[in-house]
Structure formats: structure tokens, C-alpha cells
Design an enzyme around this catalytic site. Sequence first.
Site, PDB file in Angstrom:
ATOM      1  N   GLU A   1      49.869  50.519  56.530  1.00 53.62           N
ATOM      2  CA  GLU A   1      48.478  50.153  56.818  1.00 53.62           C
ATOM      3  C   GLU A   1      48.331  49.185  57.987  1.00 53.62           C
ATOM      4  O   GLU A   1      47.259  49.085  58.581  1.00 53.62           O
ATOM      5  CB  GLU A   1      47.826  49.549  55.574  1.00 53.62           C
ATOM      6  CG  GLU A   1      48.376  48.204  55.161  1.00 53.62           C
ATOM      7  CD  GLU A   1      47.714  47.694  53.885  1.00 53.62           C
ATOM      8  OE1 GLU A   1      47.232  46.548  53.900  1.00 53.62           O
ATOM      9  OE2 GLU A   1      47.691  48.424  52.881  1.00 53.62           O
TER      10      GLU A   1
ATOM     11  N   HIS B   1      42.219  48.273  51.506  1.00 56.51           N
ATOM     12  CA  HIS B   1      42.715  46.966  51.054  1.00 56.51           C
ATOM     13  C   HIS B   1      41.553  46.011  50.797  1.00 56.51           C
ATOM     14  O   HIS B   1      41.522  44.876  51.287  1.00 56.51           O
ATOM     15  CB  HIS B   1      43.669  46.370  52.094  1.00 56.51           C
ATOM     16  CG  HIS B   1      44.672  45.423  51.500  1.00 56.51           C
ATOM     17  ND1 HIS B   1      45.977  45.375  51.905  1.00 56.51           N
ATOM     18  CD2 HIS B   1      44.562  44.491  50.536  1.00 56.51           C
ATOM     19  CE1 HIS B   1      46.632  44.449  51.222  1.00 56.51           C
ATOM     20  NE2 HIS B   1      45.779  43.897  50.376  1.00 56.51           N
TER      21      HIS B   1
ATOM     22  N   ARG C   1      50.458  46.604  46.545  1.00 61.33           N
ATOM     23  CA  ARG C   1      51.041  46.678  47.875  1.00 61.33           C
ATOM     24  C   ARG C   1      51.426  48.120  48.174  1.00 61.33           C
ATOM     25  O   ARG C   1      51.963  48.821  47.311  1.00 61.33           O
ATOM     26  CB  ARG C   1      52.278  45.771  47.991  1.00 61.33           C
ATOM     27  CG  ARG C   1      51.948  44.279  48.049  1.00 61.33           C
ATOM     28  CD  ARG C   1      51.241  43.915  49.334  1.00 61.33           C
ATOM     29  NE  ARG C   1      50.918  42.485  49.432  1.00 61.33           N
ATOM     30  CZ  ARG C   1      49.768  41.950  49.057  1.00 61.33           C
ATOM     31  NH1 ARG C   1      48.815  42.725  48.544  1.00 61.33           N
ATOM     32  NH2 ARG C   1      49.551  40.650  49.201  1.00 61.33           N
TER      33      ARG C   1
END
Length: 334
Positions: free
Chosen positions: A262, A294, A233
Site C-alpha cells: 500500500e 487503511h 497490517r
Amino acid sequence: MEILAFGVQSDEKPLIEKAFAGKHEVRCLDVFLNRDTAPIAAGYEAISTSVNADLGGKVLQTLATGGTQLIAQRSTGFNNIDLDVAERLALRVSRVSWYSPYSVAEFAWTLAMAVNRRIVRATTRTRDFDFRLDGLLGRDMRGRTAGIIGTGKIGEAFTRIAHGFGMNLLGWDVAENPACVELGMRYVDKEQLLAESDLISLHVPLLPSTHHIIGKDALSHMKDDAILINSSRGGLVDTKALVEELRAGRFLGVGLDVYEAEAGLFFLDKSLEGVDDDTLARLVTFPNVLVTSHQAYYTEDALGQIIEATVRNVDDYLAGRRSENVLVPALPGP
């Protein structure tokens, strides 16, 4: 029942449609759930969301007002959901509690080796027919030390790969993983792990206690030639502090598949727009930094498991069943 699925990638859409076929109708949208798009869900009893959805209080209120009763998030993480508000609004919230840990662990190693062996720089050169080796010097992993922060399923998978490379293994977590100990891992305090590791990989969830676990102080404990990898994360790393250390010439390489700001950027095409995030803009200019969007979880195997679990979550909701995937209402204690 017809389910409205937000934030569906083009590769993901046929998998979702196939999994729901014969059970429920599903409408797939490529837009992400946020304050602007939440009204689209009006009239849908069940929706499915991606990890970058905004499920804060105002969005949840809009969903509840529109008749939504089930939110099935297609991810393990749920730090984007205000669970207290969801409970107050009597919304049922589920997630995917488990999927292939190998997808993320293997990608973390992909980042590690790419920054170590300067793969991006090398491929950029060869596209211009520049075949020099200057500036491409890497190093062997065998005999060096890997520090794994978080040794759950993904951390264990990462550890097994590190063991295959012949690395020394250091671990830090709230509880020891016997499988990692059997591989030769020594559990040490975080400061010792940071100081002794040549490669550090993050595999803890984002909680108040882990927010900026790699901040200014932690970065100062790391070796100047360490490699830092984050595929968990974005909020685990204080990016501004990291940029300052990179400006000072520290670290052999940094690989980030996640970024703390993000939301509103990752999974979207911003190539024709000006990105006003100065920290991210500075970060991607460093030649020893690799940023991806991601995608660590993004394999056929992991996506298949995520979608299958999402279908089960919808079925459980309709049947009145509970499972470990249900976040709200919380399962009763022992």
C-alpha cells in the site's frame, strides 16, 4: 519548538493544530515522508510522521544529517521504521502505543457485514434504479463461528461484537485473553480455527513470525464460503495467493482495509493515473472483495487520542522523560 508533520490528512490538520496550540508551533504537510521529501525536514529538531512514511536507513540518515533528533510517529505500528539504524544515528523514535480499539474493531465488522450483505453491489445497482435482489443473498451471523487471530485490545473489542451477534468464538494468540475466555472463546490451534470458522478476522501485529500468516497453506485450510477480514497490517496476507483462491471461486467475501504494497498508493489520489500493481488491480475486480484505504483507525475519537499522545511524546522528549511510547532508545530491561 516547531514540529514538521508529514502525511497530514485534511481532516487531521485542524485537530493537530488545536492540540499543539499554545505549546509548540506545528507545520503540517500533506506529502508523505520518503527519500524525495526527507530533505524538507532539514533544520527541524522534531518531526511527526504517518504510518505510511518511509523510515528506512537512507531516509533516517537524511533526517539525522539535517538536524532531526525526534521522530514522533502517529500510529501504533512501526514496521516501517529501521529501529537499528535510528539507534545508531542517536535518533529518538516514539509512537502511539494505544488508541481506541473500538475504531478498528467496529470498522472490521463494517467490512464483514458489507461483504456478507453485498452492500457495495446493492448501492451501485440502486444508483442505476436497478432494484433486483439477485446476487445479494447474505446469511445470518448468529450461530456461526467467528475466528479471531490476535486477541489483544482490538481483537477483544471485535470478539465482544461477535458475542453480541450470538456467534461461536474461536481464538488464536500467543497468550489467552481472560476477557475473551469469559465471553465463551475457545483457544485452538491456527489450523483448526481456519478450518472451522465462517468469519476470520486478523488482529495481530506485523512481525517476521506473522508475515503472510494467511498464505497459500492457511488459505487452503479455510472453508470455501468463509469471510476473511484484515484491518491490521497488509503483510499478514499473501495477496497473490489470495487472488489465486478467489479466481478459483472460493470465499463468500473478503474485506481488506490494508494491503501489503500500500505504500505509495494508500492515502493518495491515483484516480487519474495508471496503477501498475497488477495484483491490486486484479483484486479489486472481484465482486466479493471490498478494499478500503487503511481507514479503520480514522475516527474523531481515535485521531484525538493519537494526536494527544503525539503531543505528550514531544513534551516528554523536551523534558527528558521516558514512556512506553519510546521505541528508540529502548527502555532498559527488568
